[in-house]
Design an enzyme around this catalytic site. Structure first.
Site, PDB file in Angstrom:
ATOM      1  N   THR A   8       0.841  -1.205   0.000  1.00 50.73           N
ATOM      2  CA  THR A   8       0.000   0.000   0.000  1.00 50.73           C
ATOM      3  C   THR A   8       0.874   1.253   0.000  1.00 50.73           C
ATOM      4  O   THR A   8       0.616   2.206  -0.730  1.00 50.73           O
ATOM      5  CB  THR A   8      -0.936  -0.006   1.231  1.00 50.73           C
ATOM      6  OG1 THR A   8      -1.747  -1.169   1.159  1.00 50.73           O
ATOM      7  CG2 THR A   8      -1.825   1.224   1.268  1.00 50.73           C
TER       8      THR A   8
ATOM      9  N   CYS B 247     -33.584 -13.301 -24.000  1.00 50.94           N
ATOM     10  CA  CYS B 247     -33.034 -12.923 -25.300  1.00 50.94           C
ATOM     11  C   CYS B 247     -32.775 -14.173 -26.146  1.00 50.94           C
ATOM     12  O   CYS B 247     -33.714 -14.772 -26.638  1.00 50.94           O
ATOM     13  CB  CYS B 247     -31.804 -12.047 -25.113  1.00 50.94           C
ATOM     14  SG  CYS B 247     -31.546 -10.941 -26.498  1.00 50.94           S
TER      15      CYS B 247
ATOM     16  N   HIS C  56     -33.648  -7.824 -21.625  1.00 52.43           N
ATOM     17  CA  HIS C  56     -32.815  -8.246 -20.487  1.00 52.43           C
ATOM     18  C   HIS C  56     -33.357  -7.685 -19.171  1.00 52.43           C
ATOM     19  O   HIS C  56     -32.900  -6.637 -18.703  1.00 52.43           O
ATOM     20  CB  HIS C  56     -31.371  -7.782 -20.707  1.00 52.43           C
ATOM     21  CG  HIS C  56     -30.693  -8.518 -21.809  1.00 52.43           C
ATOM     22  ND1 HIS C  56     -30.057  -9.727 -21.618  1.00 52.43           N
ATOM     23  CD2 HIS C  56     -30.582  -8.244 -23.124  1.00 52.43           C
ATOM     24  CE1 HIS C  56     -29.576 -10.154 -22.761  1.00 52.43           C
ATOM     25  NE2 HIS C  56     -29.872  -9.273 -23.695  1.00 52.43           N
TER      26      HIS C  56
ATOM     27  N   GLU D 142     -32.838  -8.635 -16.251  1.00 52.71           N
ATOM     28  CA  GLU D 142     -31.846  -8.670 -15.166  1.00 52.71           C
ATOM     29  C   GLU D 142     -31.166  -7.317 -14.963  1.00 52.71           C
ATOM     30  O   GLU D 142     -30.675  -7.021 -13.872  1.00 52.71           O
ATOM     31  CB  GLU D 142     -30.806  -9.770 -15.429  1.00 52.71           C
ATOM     32  CG  GLU D 142     -29.813  -9.533 -16.571  1.00 52.71           C
ATOM     33  CD  GLU D 142     -30.337  -9.920 -17.951  1.00 52.71           C
ATOM     34  OE1 GLU D 142     -31.558 -10.081 -18.106  1.00 52.71           O
ATOM     35  OE2 GLU D 142     -29.503 -10.049 -18.880  1.00 52.71           O
TER      36      GLU D 142
HETATM   37  N1  GLN Z   1     -27.672 -13.431 -30.575  1.00 52.69           N
HETATM   38  C1  GLN Z   1     -29.033 -13.057 -30.427  1.00 52.69           C
HETATM   39  C2  GLN Z   1     -29.379 -11.790 -31.197  1.00 52.69           C
HETATM   40  O1  GLN Z   1     -28.504 -11.047 -31.563  1.00 52.69           O
HETATM   41  C3  GLN Z   1     -29.379 -12.877 -28.966  1.00 52.69           C
HETATM   42  C4  GLN Z   1     -28.633 -11.762 -28.297  1.00 52.69           C
HETATM   43  C5  GLN Z   1     -28.721 -11.815 -26.801  1.00 52.69           C
HETATM   44  O2  GLN Z   1     -29.031 -12.852 -26.239  1.00 52.69           O
HETATM   45  N2  GLN Z   1     -28.404 -10.724 -26.138  1.00 52.69           N
HETATM   46  O3  GLN Z   1     -30.545 -11.546 -31.435  1.00 52.69           O
END
Ligand code: GLN
Length: 547
Positions: free
Chosen positions: A190, A380, A519, A521
């Site tokens: 450190t 996705c 997504h 998440e």
């Molecule tokens: N590869 C796929 C697409 O481009 C899914 C992308 C992803 O899962 N983010 O549509």
């Protein structure tokens, strides 16, 4: 005008700088302040969008469609402040801006240099929207001494000189290694790291030291003396069982107090930590456990699905269960029957991904979940796989597939139930793409609205029929197969507002089978679990009671 906190790291990487920044942001909020967090990354990629998840972990997508560093995910999860494209920058982006200006002739024939042109570009980035918040926290990626990092360190040094005295603070995160043989906590690395910082004109106000155990008074005093900080500004960052205890742990160590003292804010507003006390209680006192399989491609590196793992944890907290995640390599199911591998899990999640490798295995996982009535969440690519599975096995389209894999293979093998989208509507304007476009930043990216069907499972889960979620993909489920698939029990229960793009599918007569093109998440927080993850874990909990 905002106060600025610059967070740097030394000794080694992966010490949890992003987490420390996020936790400090949460603590300042708990004291009533508004915050924004930013990440400055020294690597030369223009953004992490084209980096493999193996290289750099997950790509975090913002509402405004920027592909950013996964640390922005930590920032959002801890502060609830939605990150923007202007909260993440890399050397690549900075240099490309500077070179663009040079080509345009903006520099009026001057010689372009790191100082001042590159450093000015960095300083401009740091000050975007500085009037909007009380505190701007800027984390510099990498560690002090890295060759790419130098312009950033120089820029923050200049920045603090440009501002009135007392408006900028430097916090440095290091490691105190414990030497078992001598039973000692070592401060020398450190000291060297701070020396390195000081050699480029930066003096830390606060030292955050990662260590396995508490830091004894003797070592604290030594660090304070040799590193020229106050003893109460040496903050221990001990290993924690859950990252969500970090705000409370840093508060106990006096980090927020030290920051307010350094800015001479007195009296300091009292913190309200009830949100984090509830979070810690939920994470440390679960009343059961569930087992979830994530069937994916990047299973060796957990950071590749960072937000998914966190969102599952949040779903567990909402249901007061511990979610035990197991990462299953999808390619395994291309050689072996998935049943023996997936039996015993209370739910199955197929995450996003790119490219053909592993997809046949993901399709098998979706089939297993549908037939065995195990809760399934497809995200996705995971939704696209569920649609292809239903098309093949329920709708008699034996050669159903995605155009993505045909593009890759350079020949046509599949009926494209999932096709390459080249034109769509974002807000009030049309977006167009060509198959030959650059790979960087050309996907359907960022927040889009979706309309949910009345009476559908998702409308029930969300408690509303209009939602907004973040996207990152090139390919899309083809609406022309809707009637055929719906007749077989796969309902298109969420659509884009213009009715052209399927956003959500669900299987009727199944306890919980949902695929989403976006997504979810990315928007889940420990104190506000995403409805889909909350209900997915509830369904897993119900399954666990049956077995
Ligand atoms: N590869 C796929 C697409 O481009 C899914 C992308 C992803 O899962 N983010 O549509």
């Amino acid at each position: 005008m905002a106060r600025f906190i610059f967070i740097t790291g030394g000794v080694v990487s992966s010490l949890g700088k992003g987490l420390a920044s996020a936790a400090l942001g949460a603590l300042l909020q708990a004291r009533g302040y508004s915050v924004r967090l930013r990440k400055l990354d020294p690597y030369l990629n223009v953004d992490p969008g084209t980096m493999s998840p193996f290289e750099h972990g997950e790509v975090f997508v913002t509402d405004d469609g920027a592909e950013t560093d996964l640390d922005l995910g930590h920032y959002e999860r801890f502060t609830g402040v939605h990150a923007r494209g202007t909260d993440s920058v890399s050397s690549g982006r900075i240099y490309s801006n500077v070179l663009e200006k040079e080509r345009r002739g903006d520099y009026l024939g001057k010689t372009i240099q790191v100082i001042p042109h590159v450093t000015n570009e960095i300083k401009d980035f740091i000050s975007i929207g500085e009037d909007e918040v009380d505190f701007m926290l800027c984390e510099i990626g990498g560690t002090v001494g890295d060759i790419e990092g130098l312009p950033f360190f120089e820029a923050i040094r200049q920045f603090s000189q440009d501002k009135p005295r007392g408006q900028c603070l430097f916090m440095h995160l290091t490691l105190l290694p414990y030497i078992k043989a001598s039973g000692e906590l070592k401060t020398k690395p450190t000291q060297h790291s701070v020396k390195e910082l000081r050699s480029i004109g930066l003096a830390p106000d606060i030292l955050v030291c990662r260590s396995e155990g508490p830091i004894p008074v003797k070592e604290r005093e030594k660090l304070a003396l040799f590193c020229n900080v106050r003893a109460d500004s040496v903050i221990a960052a001990q290993d924690l069982k859950s990252i969500y205890e970090a705000p409370l742990a840093y508060h106990r160590e006096g980090l927020d107090q030290a920051v307010l003292d350094a800015f001479q804010i007195a009296p300091a507003p009292r913190p309200d930590l009830s949100r984090w006390e509830d979070v810690a209680d939920r994470i440390y006192n679960p009343q059961g456990e569930v087992k979830v399989a994530i069937v994916g491609k990047y299973t060796e590196l957990e950071d590749a699905y960072k937000s998914i793992a966190e969102a599952l944890t949040h779903g567990g907290m909402a249901n007061r269960v511990k979610v035990n995640v197991e990462w299953v390599d999808a390619e395994l199911f291309e050689r072996e029957d998935p049943a023996p591998h997936l039996e015993g899990f209370h739910a199955i999640l197929v995450p996003g991904g790119f490219g053909e490798r592993g997809t046949e295995g993901k399709i098998k996982a979706a089939q297993f979940a549908r037939e065995r009535k195990v809760p399934y969440l497809g995200i996705c690519l995971g939704m696209q796989m569920a649609v292809i599975e239903a098309a093949r096995n329920l709708a008699d389209l034996g050669d159903a597939g995605s155009e993505e894999f045909d593009h890759e293979a350079g020949r046509k093998r599949f009926t494209p139930v999932v096709y390459h989208l080249k034109e769509w509507v974002q807000g009030n304007h049309k977006v167009t793409r060509k198959a030959t476009d650059d790979k960087g930043g050309t996907m359907r990216l960022g927040a889009y609205d979706a309309v949910l069907a009345e009476g559908s499972k998702v409308a029930d889960v969300y408690g509303t029929t209009s939602i907004e979620e973040r996207h990152r993909h090139r390919y899309e489920v083809d609406i022309q197969y809707r009637d055929k698939l719906e007749a077989c029990g796969l309902t298109f229960s969420g659509m884009s507002p213009d009715g052209r793009l399927p956003e959500i599918v669900e299987v009727k007569d199944h306890p919980w089978f949902i695929g989403v093109q976006f997504h979810p998440e990315l928007k889940s927080k420990p104190f506000e679990p995403h409805p889909l993850f909350k209900d997915f874990v509830r369904a897993a909990k119900d399954t666990s009671r049956l077995v």
